[in-house]
Enzyme design. Structure first.
Site, short mmCIF file in Angstrom:
data_model
loop_
_atom_site.label_atom_id
_atom_site.label_comp_id
_atom_site.label_asym_id
_atom_site.label_seq_id
_atom_site.Cartn_x
_atom_site.Cartn_y
_atom_site.Cartn_z
N SER A 487 57.09 15.39 57.58
CA SER A 487 58.10 14.34 57.52
C SER A 487 57.58 12.99 58.04
O SER A 487 56.72 12.38 57.41
CB SER A 487 59.34 14.80 58.31
OG SER A 487 60.44 13.96 58.06
N ASP A 498 46.86 4.87 52.80
CA ASP A 498 47.00 3.94 51.68
C ASP A 498 46.48 2.54 52.02
O ASP A 498 45.90 1.86 51.16
CB ASP A 498 48.46 3.87 51.22
CG ASP A 498 48.91 5.15 50.53
OD1 ASP A 498 48.04 5.93 50.11
OD2 ASP A 498 50.13 5.37 50.42
N LYS A 513 56.96 17.76 53.55
CA LYS A 513 58.39 17.44 53.60
C LYS A 513 58.56 15.95 53.35
O LYS A 513 58.27 15.13 54.21
CB LYS A 513 59.00 17.81 54.95
CG LYS A 513 60.48 17.46 55.05
CD LYS A 513 61.02 17.69 56.45
CE LYS A 513 62.48 17.29 56.54
NZ LYS A 513 62.71 15.83 56.41
#
Length: 715
Positions: A487, A498, A513
């Protein structure tokens, strides 16, 4: 660096409105019969889910079958109680549960409860009778340990035979443990006969083979006596809560129903705080026993409640005390916990059998292990920083609690004051938590820009940005993850990856998740007409999916690290993809963002790490152990011959000892608490010991060692 709280507040308000409307329709039915709590709970929950969940399900036969299958699995997943004829009897409702919900009935729940209660009574007689007689561990027979490979017993005789093998297996495991205990006793020197009674070592006698087998059965009997005692205390409300949760779980694994006391436990896990006396309790031999006292808590300051005390009765201030003898632990805790500044009076039995009434004024209890901690690593002349974040905690109720983002910011400031040249942020076993804190935390390492995208079931995605151009820490960064990082951990790791801001290291992937939940208090959602049958508990429901700024979801697939390391847990079938009814992976358009200017040379670092890992004896031994575990996991049928079992256990122990020896032979890293923290701690021995407990296991952590090596390469 904040997520717009107003938008979140508005979304929750909309959800509440949906549930209020659903419950109003529920209340305005034609007949005049008074509504029952179970009918209101299930109907309101399902109607709300049908309108507010990210991926609403139709109430049809397919929905009914999902509920049927999942509840049967939760009810008797081991297939040790219900008979095949019972399951066949229940199958009449396989396609009827949707209609039952619409009618406000639950015949499937009622019949399964009745059948299960009868089978529990039947099995109680079986296990006691079987354990009354010795087992022969020379007979060639096997036991299947994987329930999914079993069928429900067709007859009582077949069920008894399955229990016989099961109990024989349990006894064999304990017998092997007892044999190891006895071997250690034989190796120990006898206690001095000149020692005083208070100083002499009192030891139990060495047992022969027959006595060891009897002792093993005795231990198994005690375990199952306790187990069935817990089963007998299961109440109708517990069954209803379990059934409601199964219905919620058929939407997705993270949509859950919380009974009132379960919601309290969830809040404690998310905040690291609760209001109560500050004692760790356990249920033992039908008693509520004090296991430990939380340092600095109300019980600690009051001073009279001690570890080992048995709680007999609980009174709220001067009110009449309630006996909790024979109670389930979770039920007793509801009386013992309470609001700050209220008094609870505990009648306890001391270890010397004396009784005492202990008044304690409740207060806020802080679980320090919940919060971020940091240390310094001195390695090859470089001073490096380490931060451990157990979860993304936040004070969702605005009660003055701590924020994980704010705490990590403070730890970064302290590490910068120690002049560290690189930092390892450890998110292993971090199951997530506050979405807002994940966004704010990413902002500590990057300048302004998008961090994550969230999208509901309809409409375009919303980009959550770090709007603060300040960068709290701009040096080399490693983020450690494993398959239990979930999560919010995945949001942070994905953003760092990224932006190419740091290096993500760990197991083959994170948990997977990629969904956002909100909690609705059903008591707030349901109108005043239902006050007489409240409380209803809470519903945690999935309302959005989150996406990386590159457009891909972390749902189902997780985050794949830049550098993958051997992992002791990689053989386990864990993660989102192993859960029932998990939402699938998808992607959306990427957000506009600019990668970090000084991005690390990932390919070069990966190659250097791979060369080190391949030549590292500890990692090689770990990889070999994982391969053996994979084979053992697939071989679910075990022999019930003691000699063969003992041989396998000794082989496994030898492998574990070899791994431990290799680790111990490695030069430990020099890891120490921060100088700032040590000054703050002073002479407080409890806090000094906590700091020592924190750094000690890190010195031999081979994954952390490799992260440090990668930092060296980058520096």
């Amino acid at each position: 660096m904040s997520v717009p709280r107003i938008k979140i507040g508005l979304y929750v308000s909309v959800l509440l409105a949906v549930f209020v409307l659903a419950s109003y329709k529920l209340y305005r039915r034609n007949d005049t019969q008074p509504l029952q709590k179970d009918e209101v709970l299930i109907k309101a929950m399902v109607q709300g889910l049908s309108q507010a969940h990210y991926q609403p399900e139709r109430l049809d036969d397919a929905f009914s079958k999902r509920v049927f299958d999942l509840y049967l699995k939760r009810l008797d997943g081991s297939k040790k109680f219900l008979l095949a004829t019972d399951v066949q009897q229940l199958r009449q409702y396989q396609s009827e549960i949707d209609n039952q919900i619409i009618r406000g009935t639950h015949e499937y729940l009622d019949l399964s409860t009745k059948l299960m209660a009868q089978r529990v009574k039947d099995v109680q007689g079986i296990y006691r009778d079987i354990l009354a007689k010795p087992f022969d561990f020379t007979v060639s027979e096997s036991f299947e340990t994987e329930a999914d490979k079993l069928n429900f017993a067709t007859t009582p005789a077949a069920q008894r035979e399955e229990w016989r093998k099961f109990l024989k297996y349990q006894t064999m495991v304990r017998l092997s443990e007892i044999m190891d205990e006895q071997a250690k006793k034989k190796d120990k020197p006898l206690a001095s006969t000149n020692a005083k009674p208070s100083e002499a070592t009192v030891s139990s006698p060495v047992l022969n083979a027959e006595q060891m087998e009897a002792e093993a059965r005795k231990r198994v009997l005690k375990y199952f006596n306790d187990y069935f005692h817990d089963l007998e205390q299961t109440e109708a409300a517990d069954r209803l809560a379990m059934y409601a949760n199964v219905i919620a779980n058929t939407y997705d694994p993270h949509t859950e129903y919380f009974a009132p006391r379960q919601k309290d436990d969830f809040d404690i896990a998310m905040t690291g705080r609760f209001e109560g006396i500050g004692a760790t309790l356990q249920e033992k031999d039908g008693n509520i026993k004090v296991n430990d006292i939380v340092p600095g808590s109300a019980s600690y300051r009051q001073g009279e409640l001690k570890a080992g005390d048995i709680i007999l009765r609980v009174a709220q201030g001067a009110e009449e005390p309630v006996s909790v003898e024979g109670w389930r632990l979770d039920k007793a805790i509801t009386l013992i916990r309470g609001r700050k500044n209220t008094e609870v009076r505990l009648t306890v039995r001391k270890p010397d059998n004396s009784t005492k009434i202990i008044p304690i004024v409740r207060d806020v209890v802080v679980i320090e292990e919940t919060y971020a901690q940091s240390a310094t690593i001195n390695d090859n002349g470089n001073n490096l920083g380490y931060i451990k974040l157990p979860n993304f905690y936040a004070d969702f109720n605005d009660n003055g609690g701590r924020s994980s983002a704010a705490d990590v910011k403070k730890e970064l400031e302290k590490l910068k004051a120690e002049n560290v040249k690189g930092i390892v942020l450890d998110l292993r076993f971090n199951g997530g938590g506050s979405l807002q804190d994940a966004v704010e935390m990413a902002g500590l390492f990057i300048d302004s820009g998008p961090v994550v995208q969230v999208r509901g079931s309809q409409g375009s995605a919303t980009v959550l940005n770090d709007r603060d151009p300040r960068v709290q820490y701009s040096g080399p960064l490693i983020v450690l993850v494993n398959k239990y990082s979930a999560s919010a951990s995945e949001i942070l790791a994905a953003a760092i990856q990224d932006y190419k801001r740091g290096v993500i290291m760990g197991s083959a992937s994170t948990y997977g998740k990629g969904t956002v939940q909100r909690i609705i208090d059903l008591d707030d959602a349901l109108p005043a007409e239902f006050n007489s049958i409240k409380p209803f508990g809470s519903l945690k429901l999935t309302i959005q999916k989150f996406y990386r700024i590159n457009g891909g979801s972390t749902q189902f697939k997780g985050v794949v690290p830049d550098i993958i390391l051997p992992d002791a847990y990689s053989y386990l079938d864990q993660g989102e993809k192993s859960q029932e009814y998990a939402l699938k992976w998808d992607e959306i358009s990427p957000a506009r963002y600019r990668p970090w200017a000084g991005n690390p040379p990932i390919d070069k670092l990966r190659q250097a790490s791979l060369a080190r890992v391949n030549s590292n004896a500890s990692f090689k031994q770990l990889s070999d152990m994982v391969q053996r575990m994979v084979k053992r996991k697939d071989d679910t049928k075990v022999s019930l011959q003691l000699a063969g079992y003992r041989s396998e256990q000794q082989l496994a122990k030898a492998e574990a000892d070899k791994y431990e020896a290799i680790q111990n032979a490695a030069q430990p890293m020099t890891i120490a608490p921060l100088a700032f923290d040590l000054r703050q701690i002073g002479a407080d021995t409890i806090k000094v010991n906590r700091a020592s407990r924190f750094v000690k296991p890190l010195t031999k952590d081979i994954t952390l060692r490799e992260a440090v090596a990668v930092l060296h390469d980058e520096i």
